[in-house]
Design a protein around this motif. Structure first.
Motif, PDB file in Angstrom:
ATOM      1  N   ARG A 250     -16.637-100.992 -71.358  1.00  0.00           N
ATOM      2  CA  ARG A 250     -15.651 -99.912 -71.225  1.00  0.00           C
ATOM      3  C   ARG A 250     -16.059 -99.044 -70.035  1.00  0.00           C
ATOM      4  N   SER A 251     -16.009 -99.620 -68.848  1.00  0.00           N
ATOM      5  CA  SER A 251     -16.549 -98.938 -67.670  1.00  0.00           C
ATOM      6  C   SER A 251     -15.817 -97.649 -67.340  1.00  0.00           C
ATOM      7  N   PHE A 252     -14.595 -97.480 -67.852  1.00  0.00           N
ATOM      8  CA  PHE A 252     -13.818 -96.280 -67.569  1.00  0.00           C
ATOM      9  C   PHE A 252     -14.107 -95.163 -68.569  1.00  0.00           C
ATOM     10  N   GLN A 253     -15.005 -95.423 -69.539  1.00  0.00           N
ATOM     11  CA  GLN A 253     -15.437 -94.408 -70.493  1.00  0.00           C
ATOM     12  C   GLN A 253     -16.937 -94.188 -70.344  1.00  0.00           C
ATOM     13  N   PRO A 254     -17.433 -93.017 -70.774  1.00  0.00           N
ATOM     14  CA  PRO A 254     -18.839 -92.690 -70.494  1.00  0.00           C
ATOM     15  C   PRO A 254     -19.848 -93.328 -71.443  1.00  0.00           C
ATOM     16  N   SER A 255     -20.767 -94.101 -70.886  1.00  0.00           N
ATOM     17  CA  SER A 255     -22.003 -94.435 -71.583  1.00  0.00           C
ATOM     18  C   SER A 255     -23.086 -93.573 -70.952  1.00  0.00           C
ATOM     19  N   PHE A 256     -24.187 -93.375 -71.665  1.00  0.00           N
ATOM     20  CA  PHE A 256     -25.214 -92.477 -71.135  1.00  0.00           C
ATOM     21  C   PHE A 256     -26.567 -92.821 -71.747  1.00  0.00           C
ATOM     22  N   PRO A 257     -27.652 -92.604 -70.993  1.00  0.00           N
ATOM     23  CA  PRO A 257     -28.993 -92.914 -71.505  1.00  0.00           C
ATOM     24  C   PRO A 257     -29.376 -92.009 -72.679  1.00  0.00           C
ATOM     25  N   VAL A 258     -29.921 -92.623 -73.726  1.00  0.00           N
ATOM     26  CA  VAL A 258     -30.394 -91.867 -74.883  1.00  0.00           C
ATOM     27  C   VAL A 258     -31.905 -92.021 -75.076  1.00  0.00           C
ATOM     28  N   SER A 260     -35.457 -93.484 -72.582  1.00  0.00           N
ATOM     29  CA  SER A 260     -35.971 -94.161 -71.396  1.00  0.00           C
ATOM     30  C   SER A 260     -37.467 -93.927 -71.273  1.00  0.00           C
ATOM     31  N   ALA A 261     -38.240 -95.020 -71.295  1.00  0.00           N
ATOM     32  CA  ALA A 261     -39.684 -94.924 -71.090  1.00  0.00           C
ATOM     33  C   ALA A 261     -40.007 -94.719 -69.622  1.00  0.00           C
ATOM     34  N   SER A 262     -39.188 -95.306 -68.726  1.00  0.00           N
ATOM     35  CA  SER A 262     -39.480 -95.248 -67.294  1.00  0.00           C
ATOM     36  C   SER A 262     -38.905 -93.993 -66.626  1.00  0.00           C
ATOM     37  N   HIS A 263     -37.773 -93.492 -67.127  1.00  0.00           N
ATOM     38  CA  HIS A 263     -37.148 -92.301 -66.544  1.00  0.00           C
ATOM     39  C   HIS A 263     -36.672 -91.365 -67.650  1.00  0.00           C
ATOM     40  N   PRO A 264     -37.618 -90.726 -68.361  1.00  0.00           N
ATOM     41  CA  PRO A 264     -37.222 -89.864 -69.481  1.00  0.00           C
ATOM     42  C   PRO A 264     -36.303 -88.723 -69.078  1.00  0.00           C
ATOM     43  N   GLU A 265     -36.367 -88.315 -67.818  1.00  0.00           N
ATOM     44  CA  GLU A 265     -35.505 -87.227 -67.344  1.00  0.00           C
ATOM     45  C   GLU A 265     -34.036 -87.627 -67.289  1.00  0.00           C
ATOM     46  N   SER A 266     -33.762 -88.932 -67.350  1.00  0.00           N
ATOM     47  CA  SER A 266     -32.372 -89.405 -67.269  1.00  0.00           C
ATOM     48  C   SER A 266     -31.630 -89.282 -68.595  1.00  0.00           C
ATOM     49  N   VAL A 267     -32.350 -89.062 -69.691  1.00  0.00           N
ATOM     50  CA  VAL A 267     -31.728 -89.002 -71.016  1.00  0.00           C
ATOM     51  C   VAL A 267     -30.808 -87.790 -71.100  1.00  0.00           C
ATOM     52  N   LEU A 268     -29.604 -88.019 -71.559  1.00  0.00           N
ATOM     53  CA  LEU A 268     -28.628 -86.937 -71.675  1.00  0.00           C
ATOM     54  C   LEU A 268     -28.888 -86.162 -72.965  1.00  0.00           C
ATOM     55  N   THR A 269     -29.204 -84.862 -72.806  1.00  0.00           N
ATOM     56  CA  THR A 269     -29.454 -83.995 -73.962  1.00  0.00           C
ATOM     57  C   THR A 269     -28.511 -82.800 -73.998  1.00  0.00           C
ATOM     58  N   ASP A 270     -27.679 -82.661 -72.993  1.00  0.00           N
ATOM     59  CA  ASP A 270     -26.784 -81.516 -72.863  1.00  0.00           C
ATOM     60  C   ASP A 270     -25.421 -81.855 -73.470  1.00  0.00           C
TER      61      ASP A 270
END
Length: 292
Positions: A250-258, A260-270
């Motif tokens: 569903r590329s037209f809808q939002p998926s988001f990182p929950v 990540s061991a390699s990029h923990p800052e990428s996880v969406l918490t907001d």
């Protein structure tokens, strides 16, 4: 919690797995409290508009929605995760205990798939003239509601009831091992369903699942929902997760990182950013959601 090696092998062999006691009642309560507030807000608005005659304030979570729905079906309009966008539900999508289970199957770079739903299966005797597929969801594969460009993506369904899902309240049935056949042609009549002429000859398994437990399914596992013969609403949440970077279907809808061991800052918490992502696509028209 972590899955055992035996549970992982079972999932990989059978195409489904029931995992007990993933989240406790206390851990699910914020989601239920939020849903109760949403139901109350909707009921009071409809009452003020003269569309409800009674608010049924004293009824519990498992019953109140059905009593309100019997008076005015509008109570359920747009009542889904991506529409009401509650904060408790957002936190649930990233629940550490839930993600610990997901990580056992998909690794440590995890994204929440945009195909996610809140479902209230009414007691059959109170469903009125609802289409039959709301009660008896036909045999289907979850991959049928993804775009073909996600064929190579490992998208796994995690289905969690908010009340006990039994044969009486309307649990699912699954076809074990059939996932190995891949995608089976579907039709759009009466809800997206496997073409009856292509339905596999397999003995289904009743997937009863207590509150707070999980039914996990491969995207190719055929399953269906059976009718609710009880006197309560069978509430459930079904979520999907995939490896970050894979096509979501569903590329037209939002998926988001929950996670990540390699990029923990990428996880969406907001939660505000999550809402913004959905609100930017909510009004899109003409997008094909199913393969048929």
């Amino acid at each position: 919690m972590q899955l055992t090696i035996e549970q992982i092998i079972f999932f990989q062999t059978e195409g489904y797995l029931i995992v007990p006691n993933v989240l406790s009642d206390d851990e699910l309560q914020p989601v239920i409290d939020e849903l109760e507030r949403e139901i109350d807000d909707r009921a009071r608005k409809l009452f003020a508009e003269g569309k409800l005659q009674a608010l049924h304030e004293g009824e519990p979570f498992e019953r109140r929605y059905a009593s309100l729905h019997a008076q005015c079906r509008e109570i359920g309009k747009g009542f889904d995760i991506q529409h009401y966008l509650g904060e408790a539900m957002f936190r649930h999508l990233g629940s550490e205990k839930l993600l610990d289970v997901v990580e056992c199957l998909l690794g440590s770079e995890l994204s929440c798939n945009p195909i996610q739903h809140l479902r209230a299966k009414l007691p059959a005797k109170q469903a009125g003239d609802e289409p039959d597929y709301f009660q008896n969801v036909p045999w289907h594969q979850d991959c049928a509601v993804t775009t073909p460009d996600s064929e190579a993506s490992e998208i796994i369904t995690f289905w969690m009831p908010l009340v006990d899902a039994t044969a009486e309240t309307g649990c699912m049935e699954v076809m074990p091992r059939v996932f190995k056949q891949g995608y089976i042609n579907h039709r759009a009549e009466g809800g997206t369903m496997i073409d009856p002429d292509k339905l596999p000859d397999a003995v289904p398994v009743l997937a009863e699942c207590p509150k707070g437990s999980l039914v996990i399914m491969n995207k190719y596992t055929p399953h269906r929902g059976i009718g609710n013969r009880s006197n309560i609403v069978r509430w459930s949440i079904d979520l999907r997760y995939h490896k970050t970077g894979a096509n979501s279907g569903r590329s037209f809808q939002p998926s988001f990182p929950v996670r990540s061991a390699s990029h923990p800052e990428s996880v969406l918490t907001d939660v505000h950013e999550w809402r913004r992502l959905w609100q930017t696509v909510k009004e899109e028209k003409g997008q094909k959601l199913h393969r048929v």
